[in-house]
Design a protein around this motif. Structure first.
Motif, PDB file in Angstrom:
ATOM      1  N   ASP A  91       0.811  -1.215   0.000  1.00  0.00           N
ATOM      2  CA  ASP A  91       0.000   0.000   0.000  1.00  0.00           C
ATOM      3  C   ASP A  91       0.848   1.269   0.000  1.00  0.00           C
ATOM      4  OD1 ASP A  91      -2.296  -1.521   0.062  1.00  0.00           O
ATOM      5  OD2 ASP A  91      -2.366  -1.568   2.257  1.00  0.00           O
ATOM      6  N   VAL A  92       2.153   1.124   0.210  1.00  0.00           N
ATOM      7  CA  VAL A  92       3.036   2.285   0.241  1.00  0.00           C
ATOM      8  C   VAL A  92       3.303   2.775  -1.179  1.00  0.00           C
ATOM      9  CG1 VAL A  92       5.312   3.158   0.889  1.00  0.00           C
ATOM     10  CG2 VAL A  92       4.127   1.517   2.380  1.00  0.00           C
ATOM     11  N   THR A  93       3.013   4.032  -1.429  1.00  0.00           N
ATOM     12  CA  THR A  93       3.262   4.617  -2.742  1.00  0.00           C
ATOM     13  C   THR A  93       4.736   4.982  -2.858  1.00  0.00           C
ATOM     14  OG1 THR A  93       1.039   5.545  -2.730  1.00  0.00           O
ATOM     15  CG2 THR A  93       2.595   6.434  -4.344  1.00  0.00           C
ATOM     16  N   GLU A 111       0.091  14.645  -1.520  1.00  0.00           N
ATOM     17  CA  GLU A 111       0.997  13.492  -1.467  1.00  0.00           C
ATOM     18  C   GLU A 111       1.949  13.594  -0.276  1.00  0.00           C
ATOM     19  OE1 GLU A 111       2.230   9.741  -2.870  1.00  0.00           O
ATOM     20  OE2 GLU A 111       0.467  10.984  -3.248  1.00  0.00           O
ATOM     21  N   MET A 112       2.407  14.795   0.022  1.00  0.00           N
ATOM     22  CA  MET A 112       3.255  14.989   1.206  1.00  0.00           C
ATOM     23  C   MET A 112       2.484  14.627   2.475  1.00  0.00           C
ATOM     24  SD  MET A 112       5.278  18.543   0.372  1.00  0.00           S
ATOM     25  CE  MET A 112       6.587  18.609  -0.840  1.00  0.00           C
ATOM     26  N   ASP A 113       1.230  15.059   2.547  1.00  0.00           N
ATOM     27  CA  ASP A 113       0.388  14.717   3.698  1.00  0.00           C
ATOM     28  C   ASP A 113       0.213  13.206   3.809  1.00  0.00           C
ATOM     29  OD1 ASP A 113       0.096  17.374   4.355  1.00  0.00           O
ATOM     30  OD2 ASP A 113      -1.833  17.594   3.304  1.00  0.00           O
ATOM     31  N   LYS A 114       0.079  12.564   2.645  1.00  0.00           N
ATOM     32  CA  LYS A 114      -0.084  11.110   2.618  1.00  0.00           C
ATOM     33  C   LYS A 114       1.175  10.415   3.142  1.00  0.00           C
ATOM     34  CE  LYS A 114      -1.030   7.320  -0.636  1.00  0.00           C
ATOM     35  NZ  LYS A 114      -1.228   6.995  -2.071  1.00  0.00           N
ATOM     36  N   LEU A 119       4.039   7.246   7.191  1.00  0.00           N
ATOM     37  CA  LEU A 119       5.247   7.052   7.994  1.00  0.00           C
ATOM     38  C   LEU A 119       5.029   7.356   9.471  1.00  0.00           C
ATOM     39  CD1 LEU A 119       7.836   8.560   5.499  1.00  0.00           C
ATOM     40  CD2 LEU A 119       7.164   6.180   5.807  1.00  0.00           C
ATOM     41  N   GLY A 120       3.987   8.156   9.776  1.00  0.00           N
ATOM     42  CA  GLY A 120       3.598   8.369  11.163  1.00  0.00           C
ATOM     43  C   GLY A 120       4.354   9.469  11.876  1.00  0.00           C
ATOM     44  N   LYS A 121       3.652  10.153  12.785  1.00  0.00           N
ATOM     45  CA  LYS A 121       4.201  11.131  13.711  1.00  0.00           C
ATOM     46  C   LYS A 121       5.076  12.187  13.043  1.00  0.00           C
ATOM     47  CE  LYS A 121       4.084   7.873  17.552  1.00  0.00           C
ATOM     48  NZ  LYS A 121       4.854   7.188  18.614  1.00  0.00           N
ATOM     49  N   PRO A 122       4.573  12.904  12.053  1.00  0.00           N
ATOM     50  CA  PRO A 122       5.393  13.913  11.384  1.00  0.00           C
ATOM     51  C   PRO A 122       5.750  15.086  12.288  1.00  0.00           C
ATOM     52  CG  PRO A 122       3.103  14.083  10.695  1.00  0.00           C
ATOM     53  CD  PRO A 122       3.211  12.827  11.507  1.00  0.00           C
ATOM     54  N   ASN A 123       4.939  15.346  13.302  1.00  0.00           N
ATOM     55  CA  ASN A 123       5.191  16.480  14.194  1.00  0.00           C
ATOM     56  C   ASN A 123       5.493  16.034  15.621  1.00  0.00           C
ATOM     57  OD1 ASN A 123       4.672  18.512  12.182  1.00  0.00           O
ATOM     58  ND2 ASN A 123       2.501  18.022  12.371  1.00  0.00           N
ATOM     59  N   SER A 124       6.033  14.823  15.771  1.00  0.00           N
ATOM     60  CA  SER A 124       6.313  14.318  17.117  1.00  0.00           C
ATOM     61  C   SER A 124       7.362  15.169  17.830  1.00  0.00           C
ATOM     62  CB  SER A 124       6.776  12.860  17.059  1.00  0.00           C
ATOM     63  OG  SER A 124       7.975  12.742  16.303  1.00  0.00           O
ATOM     64  N   LEU A 540      23.670   4.153   6.780  1.00  0.00           N
ATOM     65  CA  LEU A 540      23.791   5.139   5.700  1.00  0.00           C
ATOM     66  C   LEU A 540      23.269   4.585   4.378  1.00  0.00           C
ATOM     67  CD1 LEU A 540      27.310   6.655   6.509  1.00  0.00           C
ATOM     68  CD2 LEU A 540      25.076   7.664   6.973  1.00  0.00           C
ATOM     69  N   ASP A 541      23.558   3.318   4.105  1.00  0.00           N
ATOM     70  CA  ASP A 541      23.022   2.692   2.892  1.00  0.00           C
ATOM     71  C   ASP A 541      21.496   2.712   2.898  1.00  0.00           C
ATOM     72  OD1 ASP A 541      25.516   2.150   1.856  1.00  0.00           O
ATOM     73  OD2 ASP A 541      25.579   0.078   2.581  1.00  0.00           O
ATOM     74  N   THR A 542      20.934   2.419   4.071  1.00  0.00           N
ATOM     75  CA  THR A 542      19.469   2.352   4.185  1.00  0.00           C
ATOM     76  C   THR A 542      18.835   3.723   3.988  1.00  0.00           C
ATOM     77  OG1 THR A 542      19.735   0.525   5.751  1.00  0.00           O
ATOM     78  CG2 THR A 542      17.575   1.565   5.660  1.00  0.00           C
ATOM     79  N   MET A 543      19.563   4.775   4.335  1.00  0.00           N
ATOM     80  CA  MET A 543      19.041   6.131   4.167  1.00  0.00           C
ATOM     81  C   MET A 543      18.663   6.407   2.714  1.00  0.00           C
ATOM     82  SD  MET A 543      19.078   8.062   7.004  1.00  0.00           S
ATOM     83  CE  MET A 543      19.447   9.740   6.538  1.00  0.00           C
ATOM     84  N   TYR A 544      19.312   5.712   1.788  1.00  0.00           N
ATOM     85  CA  TYR A 544      19.070   5.965   0.370  1.00  0.00           C
ATOM     86  C   TYR A 544      18.314   4.820  -0.299  1.00  0.00           C
ATOM     87  CZ  TYR A 544      22.134   9.864   1.110  1.00  0.00           C
ATOM     88  OH  TYR A 544      22.673  11.031   1.585  1.00  0.00           O
ATOM     89  N   LYS A 545      17.624   4.009   0.513  1.00  0.00           N
ATOM     90  CA  LYS A 545      16.826   2.923  -0.038  1.00  0.00           C
ATOM     91  C   LYS A 545      15.389   3.403  -0.201  1.00  0.00           C
ATOM     92  CE  LYS A 545      16.055  -2.020   0.361  1.00  0.00           C
ATOM     93  NZ  LYS A 545      16.461  -3.257   1.045  1.00  0.00           N
ATOM     94  N   ALA A 546      14.916   3.491  -1.433  1.00  0.00           N
ATOM     95  CA  ALA A 546      13.573   4.011  -1.701  1.00  0.00           C
ATOM     96  C   ALA A 546      12.519   2.939  -1.564  1.00  0.00           C
ATOM     97  CB  ALA A 546      13.517   4.633  -3.091  1.00  0.00           C
TER      98      ALA A 546
END
Length: 546
Positions: A91-93, A111-114, A119-124, A540-546
């Motif tokens: 379900d992840v776009t 789309e940003m809101d989505k 991903l959850g908790k954008p303003n935590s 660091l590798d995972t940071m760039y995994k889409a």
């Protein structure tokens, strides 16, 4: 006749070989003597032992059974990292290629809101359970920054003739920051952050020492508590680093050890006001005397001290309380100080990606510049590492500094430092299992464990379960909180959560949290740091995994 010439030629050749041999021997002996003098016999032996142990263990890890075990554990750790960072499920776009046609502004915002929802908790971060990370000046300041961004979003200070206002604002930001640090006759530039400011200073002092003193094998001397950016800059620029221990009680660098480490190749000493790990201050006056005596540079890292430490005296907080939390001289008023770094994007509340590197005079700053007059594209000159730079960040920083004003920063300093000292005092008075590292004068408080059954990293993991994002430390094991405006009204919550975390860590330790796993592994054996390095690389590798 030919035989005589041949003998003479042979003798000359042998003589040159002998001279070269003794030259190399002498040069390596001098290097070894300098290294031994800087490190001391015990540390040198320990380093040699660690080097041998690492190589022995690495050889053992090449055995098939050991390789399989290590691979299994590392694969598991990598999957854990991915599970935390990369969203899963059909379900992840995912946007892995450009859309055929451009999307509308409304679609983009939706789309940003989505993404935030997925991903959850954008303003935590607004809950304030953070150590540093977000230096938020308030929603009113956000609007000021956004307005400045909007006005100068396409600007680039690489072209001052096209964007003259940006050039003016950058010059004024540097001038205002210099004045804060009593460098009225100094010079500086803006950079993308504290790391670039530090790397630029290392580069500047290297080029200055080469031009003025003929140093070709440069070395810098840093406290073990100094920011890793000094090691990073030295690695990039091929400079040797001597890491000097700090006093376990005061957390200040050992000046006698610094003095022993100085030699003909030294280009720069380093001190912090305040350091990142535990928020303490080095003896800048003592370092300044050494720098002046031996004609070397002295960089004072005020990236974390930022717009806090210049205001402590005005706020009436520089003398501390009952002998604690005293701030000592640290800026350009101290003889011997040649450079200071200050992050405007920390307690200056400027947008992220802004810092200022300052020098005692403009002549020293010239060694930071890169100039290429022979490039086929024309004369190329840039003041710092970047060529093109975002003028919008400069505009945002200038706007924030104008919005806050000196009185705004003064009040901010008073609130944040009072908050940090309250936390430190309440830990000492109400949590006997913990102790405070040193006597931190500004906004950072680090605590370690003095109870044999309390692992402070376990405490850090328990705090994470309660929603706190704190920093785990090593050497000694500790946890720190960098207080911000968001922390000011969270003191009671922090202390109560910390009390509960200590009780739980004492009664029900698991040893499986992130801090224990990473920092504990780093100290568990000679090979620990190598394993942590692999984990960091996987992160660091995972940071760039889409």
């Amino acid at each position: 006749m030919d035989s005589g010439r041949s003998i003479l030629s042979t003798r000359t050749y042998e003589t040159l070989k002998t001279i070269l041999f003794f030259y190399v021997l002498l040069k390596q002996s001098v290097k070894a003597q300098r290294h031994l003098r800087a490190r001391g016999i015990i540390t040198t032996v320990r380093e040699f032992y660690t080097w041998i142990a690492q190589h022995v263990i690495m050889l053992a890890l090449r055995l098939p059974a050991a390789q399989r075990k290590v691979k299994t554990e590392m694969d598991k750790a990598k999957l854990d990292i991915e599970a935390q960072l990369v969203p899963k499920g059909i379900d992840v776009t995912r946007h892995l290629a450009l859309p055929t046609d451009g999307q509308t502004p409304e679609w983009i915002i939706a789309e940003m809101d989505k993404m935030d929802a997925e991903l959850g908790k954008p303003n935590s971060w607004k809950l304030g359970k953070l150590s540093g990370a977000v230096y938020h000046g308030g929603e009113d300041m956000e609007r000021v920054i956004v307005a400045a961004y909007g006005k100068y979003c396409v600007s680039n200070p690489l072209h001052p003739d096209v964007f003259p206002a940006i050039r003016k604002m950058e010059a004024e930001i540097v001038a205002m920051t210099l004045k804060l640090f009593n460098g009225d006759h100094g010079a500086g530039t803006m950079t993308s952050g504290g790391t670039e400011s530090i790397i630029m200073s290392v580069k500047t002092h290297r080029d200055w020492a080469r031009a003025v003193k003929g140093v070709t094998e440069p070395e810098i001397i840093v406290p073990s508590s100094a920011h890793a950016a000094f090691d990073k800059g030295a690695a990039y620029l091929k400079i040797k680093v001597h890491s000097i221990p700090v006093d376990p009680y005061t957390r200040k660098v050992d000046l006698k050890a610094v003095k022993r480490a100085i030699n003909g190749n030294t280009i720069m000493l380093v001190g912090s006001t305040v350091n990142f790990p535990d928020g303490n201050q080095d003896d800048i006056k003592g370092l300044g005397k050494l720098a002046a005596k031996y004609n070397v540079g002295l960089h004072v890292d005020c990236c974390l001290g930022s717009f806090i430490v210049p205001y402590l005296e005005k706020a009436g907080l520089s003398e501390g309380v009952n002998g604690k939390y005293k701030l000592y001289p640290f800026d350009f008023r101290v003889p011997g100080v040649t450079a200071i770094s200050c992050d405007t994007h920390k307690y200056g509340f400027a947008p992220k990606g802004t810092s200022v590197i300052m020098y005692r005079d403009a002549e020293l700053r010239r060694h930071q510049y890169y100039v290429n007059p022979d490039w086929s594209g024309g004369v190329y000159a840039s003041p710092s590492l970047s060529g093109s730079r975002p003028g919008a960040l400069i505009a945002g920083t200038w706007a924030v500094m104008q919005y806050m004003g000196s009185n705004g920063y003064l009040e901010s300093c008073r609130q944040i430092v009072t908050c940090a000292r309250t936390i430190a005092d309440r830990i000492v008075s109400s949590i006997p299992e913990l102790y405070i590292l040193g006597s931190p004068p500004a906004s950072v408080v680090a605590f370690g464990s003095k109870h044999p059954k309390v692992n402070v990293l376990e405490v850090g993991d328990k705090m994470s379960q309660r929603g706190w994002h704190l920093n785990g430390l090593t050497g000694p094991a500790a946890v720190h909180i960098a207080c911000t405006r968001l922390t000011v009204d969270k003191v009671d919550m922090f202390i109560e959560d910390l009390k509960d975390a200590v009780k739980e860590a004492k009664m029900q330790p698991t040893g499986k949290g992130s801090m224990v796993a990473v920092y504990g592994l780093g100290n568990s054996s000679a090979v620990g740091p190598a394993m942590v390095g692999q984990l960091a690389t996987a992160f660091l590798d995972t940071m760039y995994k889409a």
